[in-house]
Design a protein around this motif. Structure first.
Motif, PDB file in Angstrom:
ATOM      1  N   ASN A   5     -31.270  43.907 -39.354  1.00 44.16           N
ATOM      2  CA  ASN A   5     -30.140  44.108 -40.249  1.00 44.16           C
ATOM      3  C   ASN A   5     -29.212  45.228 -39.771  1.00 44.16           C
ATOM      4  O   ASN A   5     -28.218  45.520 -40.413  1.00 44.16           O
ATOM      5  N   ARG A   6     -29.555  45.833 -38.629  1.00 42.77           N
ATOM      6  CA  ARG A   6     -28.709  46.903 -38.084  1.00 42.77           C
ATOM      7  C   ARG A   6     -28.959  47.028 -36.585  1.00 42.77           C
ATOM      8  O   ARG A   6     -30.080  46.852 -36.110  1.00 42.77           O
ATOM      9  N   GLU A  71     -23.919  46.287 -39.082  1.00 43.75           N
ATOM     10  CA  GLU A  71     -24.703  46.361 -40.309  1.00 43.75           C
ATOM     11  C   GLU A  71     -24.547  45.053 -41.073  1.00 43.75           C
ATOM     12  O   GLU A  71     -23.420  44.633 -41.345  1.00 43.75           O
ATOM     13  N   VAL A  72     -25.668  44.452 -41.438  1.00 35.39           N
ATOM     14  CA  VAL A  72     -25.656  43.213 -42.211  1.00 35.39           C
ATOM     15  C   VAL A  72     -25.606  43.555 -43.694  1.00 35.39           C
ATOM     16  O   VAL A  72     -26.394  44.373 -44.174  1.00 35.39           O
ATOM     17  N   MET A  79     -18.929  45.496 -38.198  1.00 35.29           N
ATOM     18  CA  MET A  79     -19.014  45.950 -36.817  1.00 35.29           C
ATOM     19  C   MET A  79     -18.147  47.215 -36.724  1.00 35.29           C
ATOM     20  O   MET A  79     -16.948  47.161 -36.982  1.00 35.29           O
ATOM     21  N   HIS A  80     -18.761  48.343 -36.364  1.00 36.23           N
ATOM     22  CA  HIS A  80     -18.052  49.628 -36.297  1.00 36.23           C
ATOM     23  C   HIS A  80     -17.926  50.039 -34.830  1.00 36.23           C
ATOM     24  O   HIS A  80     -18.924  50.023 -34.097  1.00 36.23           O
ATOM     25  N   PHE A  81     -16.731  50.443 -34.433  1.00 35.70           N
ATOM     26  CA  PHE A  81     -16.463  50.932 -33.078  1.00 35.70           C
ATOM     27  C   PHE A  81     -15.722  52.247 -33.211  1.00 35.70           C
ATOM     28  O   PHE A  81     -14.628  52.295 -33.773  1.00 35.70           O
ATOM     29  N   GLU A  82     -16.334  53.332 -32.722  1.00 32.25           N
ATOM     30  CA  GLU A  82     -15.694  54.644 -32.847  1.00 32.25           C
ATOM     31  C   GLU A  82     -15.671  55.339 -31.494  1.00 32.25           C
ATOM     32  O   GLU A  82     -16.699  55.466 -30.822  1.00 32.25           O
ATOM     33  N   ASP A  83     -14.473  55.797 -31.118  1.00 32.32           N
ATOM     34  CA  ASP A  83     -14.323  56.512 -29.850  1.00 32.32           C
ATOM     35  C   ASP A  83     -14.029  57.985 -30.115  1.00 32.32           C
ATOM     36  O   ASP A  83     -13.947  58.412 -31.263  1.00 32.32           O
TER      37      ASP A  83
END
Length: 136
Positions: A5-6, A71-72, A79-83
């Motif tokens: 789930n993650r 994360e479900v 969907m997390h994308f962090e730069d």
């Protein structure tokens, strides 16, 4: 075997690590669904978002990291994308379909993400992109 789930990934800002994102995204989403279109869309979105974080956010600086998490939440996956870049303002991104941009080689990543995702949020001054996909 239980479905995950993650998933959390941290990659360096280089394109060599992009293959890992693609592989792990495909594995994660394949465990959630046997809908090939859903899995393909997730991989494409992850590839675009990670590429934007590497290239535009972190300016290809290998000392800067990109943090990715999936994360479900019931039928949806965030969907997390962090730069670690300076961020961006979505309103400043030109329309790739306008006459002056239509022949440009790039500039279509955000357009593609926004068209394929069920929802997109820009957070933390544009340093974090949250993409929501919902299983059918």
């Amino acid at each position: 075997m239980p479905t995950p789930n993650r998933l959390d990934l941290t990659i360096h800002s280089n394109f060599d690590d992009l293959e890992r994102v693609v592989d792990e995204t495909e594995s994660f989403f394949s465990a959630l669904s046997d809908d090939g279109d859903f899995v393909y869309t997730a991989v494409l979105l992850a590839s675009e978002a990670a590429t934007n974080s590497i290239e535009h956010g972190n300016k290809l600086d290998p000392a800067r990291m990109v943090r990715i998490s999936y994360e479900v939440h019931g039928p949806s996956v965030e969907m997390h994308f962090e730069d670690e870049g300076s961020g961006f303002n979505r309103a400043d991104i030109p329309d790739p379909l306008s006459d002056e941009n239509i022949l440009d080689d790039g500039g279509r990543g955000i357009f593609l993400i926004e068209r394929l995702a069920d929802a997109v949020r820009y957070e933390n001054g544009g340093r974090r992109v949250v993409i929501v996909l919902t299983r059918k």
